[in-house]
Write a protein that holds these residues in place. Structure first.
Motif, PDB file in Angstrom:
ATOM      1  N   ARG A 117      -5.006  -6.794  15.763  1.00 28.60           N
ATOM      2  CA  ARG A 117      -6.412  -7.002  16.168  1.00 28.60           C
ATOM      3  C   ARG A 117      -7.395  -6.491  15.108  1.00 28.60           C
ATOM      4  N   ASP A 118      -6.882  -5.646  14.179  1.00 31.70           N
ATOM      5  CA  ASP A 118      -7.727  -5.175  13.085  1.00 31.70           C
ATOM      6  C   ASP A 118      -7.533  -6.001  11.810  1.00 31.70           C
ATOM      7  N   ALA A 127       1.703  -3.918   9.167  1.00 25.08           N
ATOM      8  CA  ALA A 127       2.401  -2.746   8.644  1.00 25.08           C
ATOM      9  C   ALA A 127       3.285  -3.160   7.477  1.00 25.08           C
ATOM     10  N   ILE A 168       6.252  -1.574   4.906  1.00 25.48           N
ATOM     11  CA  ILE A 168       7.178  -0.509   4.518  1.00 25.48           C
ATOM     12  C   ILE A 168       7.467  -0.686   3.028  1.00 25.48           C
ATOM     13  N   MET A 221       7.358   5.004   2.007  1.00 21.86           N
ATOM     14  CA  MET A 221       6.116   5.181   2.758  1.00 21.86           C
ATOM     15  C   MET A 221       5.889   3.970   3.651  1.00 21.86           C
ATOM     16  N   LEU A 222       4.965   4.124   4.587  1.00 16.64           N
ATOM     17  CA  LEU A 222       4.449   2.981   5.329  1.00 16.64           C
ATOM     18  C   LEU A 222       2.936   2.986   5.171  1.00 16.64           C
ATOM     19  N   TRP A 254      -0.694  -0.049   5.310  1.00 11.58           N
ATOM     20  CA  TRP A 254      -1.174  -1.255   5.982  1.00 11.58           C
ATOM     21  C   TRP A 254      -1.766  -2.214   4.963  1.00 11.58           C
ATOM     22  N   ARG A 294      -6.997   2.531   5.860  1.00 15.94           N
ATOM     23  CA  ARG A 294      -7.675   2.590   7.162  1.00 15.94           C
ATOM     24  C   ARG A 294      -8.673   3.733   7.218  1.00 15.94           C
ATOM     25  N   THR A 353       5.627  -7.096  10.556  1.00 14.84           N
ATOM     26  CA  THR A 353       5.944  -6.033   9.594  1.00 14.84           C
ATOM     27  C   THR A 353       6.416  -6.664   8.290  1.00 14.84           C
ATOM     28  N   LEU A 354       5.976  -6.086   7.193  1.00 13.87           N
ATOM     29  CA  LEU A 354       6.447  -6.497   5.875  1.00 13.87           C
ATOM     30  C   LEU A 354       7.361  -5.410   5.314  1.00 13.87           C
ATOM     31  N   CYS A 364       4.269   9.905  -2.432  1.00 11.36           N
ATOM     32  CA  CYS A 364       3.496  10.685  -1.442  1.00 11.36           C
ATOM     33  C   CYS A 364       2.374  11.476  -2.106  1.00 11.36           C
ATOM     34  N   HIS A 365       1.232  11.523  -1.415  1.00  9.78           N
ATOM     35  CA  HIS A 365       0.083  12.244  -1.958  1.00  9.78           C
ATOM     36  C   HIS A 365       0.301  13.746  -2.022  1.00  9.78           C
TER      37      HIS A 365
END
Lengths: 131, 131
Positions: free
Chosen positions: B15-16, B20, B22, B33-34, B36, B56, B85-86, B97-98
């Motif tokens: 809806r946005d 997702a 991966i 990581m996952l 969007w 997001r 999902t991709l 990772c940050h």
């Protein structure tokens, strides 16, 4: 605090009370599927060792393989840096995908088009025929 | 229909307007990581070979590694059975990772508690210090 409480406290459930969960075969590294878990699904999974998800289409808790027999045994539950995704290391019995394929990611952009890259290994009618 | 149009037609954006994604290291199988993607992120990723996501929190398109230098080169884009999902097979430069760890799933429920199971390999201050 119990492991369950400790883990749950780190999870950032979304506005629907859900968190994305990636299932990966623990030894081969295959990414099998992505599904969603609510708090009860995580509790049930950690308590029983059988992976449970929340079905967004059926709006109910669901034990993976309850109909098809293609169960997932939990090996390890991991939480990502911002708590909004879980990685489930699992031992997948048979096929993870409802189409009868080992995993759900069987379509790939290759050579300028979308290709089907994995075969059906179990007839879905055999998995869901009794339903 | 172009590969892009063909792929996009199979994707069930939420809806946005997001799906997702991966990211998995193509050779080792590590789930990194996952994040969007929106339609523009997918278009940009397929066009350039550099993985782009939709942030997001910042509400903007984002090229992975644009600040940190820890880029992701696309090897293959896959779509799951129901299109929501991709799976991106990527070649991750450095750390995904940050926090400065190779992947985001560095906390695991082990032996009754939540453990940190991976070390920081790059100081985040070095990754984001110039910002």
């Amino acid at each position: 605090m119990s492991a369950l409480e400790d883990a749950l406290a780190q999870i950032a459930f979304d506005r629907d009370g859900l968190v994305a969960a990636i299932a990966q075969q623990h030894d081969s590294g295959e990414v099998l599927m992505l599904a969603w878990m609510n708090r009860a699904a995580i509790e049930r999974t950690l308590a029983t060792g059988e992976v449970h998800y929340w079905s967004r289409s059926r709006m109910k808790l669901w034990r993976k393989g309850e109909t098809s027999g293609q169960t997932q045994q939990l090996v390890e539950l991991r939480i990502d840096c911002d708590g909004d995704t879980l990685l489930l290391l699992v031992d997948q019995k048979g096929v993870a995908c409802h189409t009868g394929r080992r995993d759900c990611f069987f379509r790939a952009v290759r050579g300028g088009k979308l290709d089907t890259i994995a075969e059906v290994t179990v007839d879905p009618a055999k998995l869901y025929g009794g339903r």
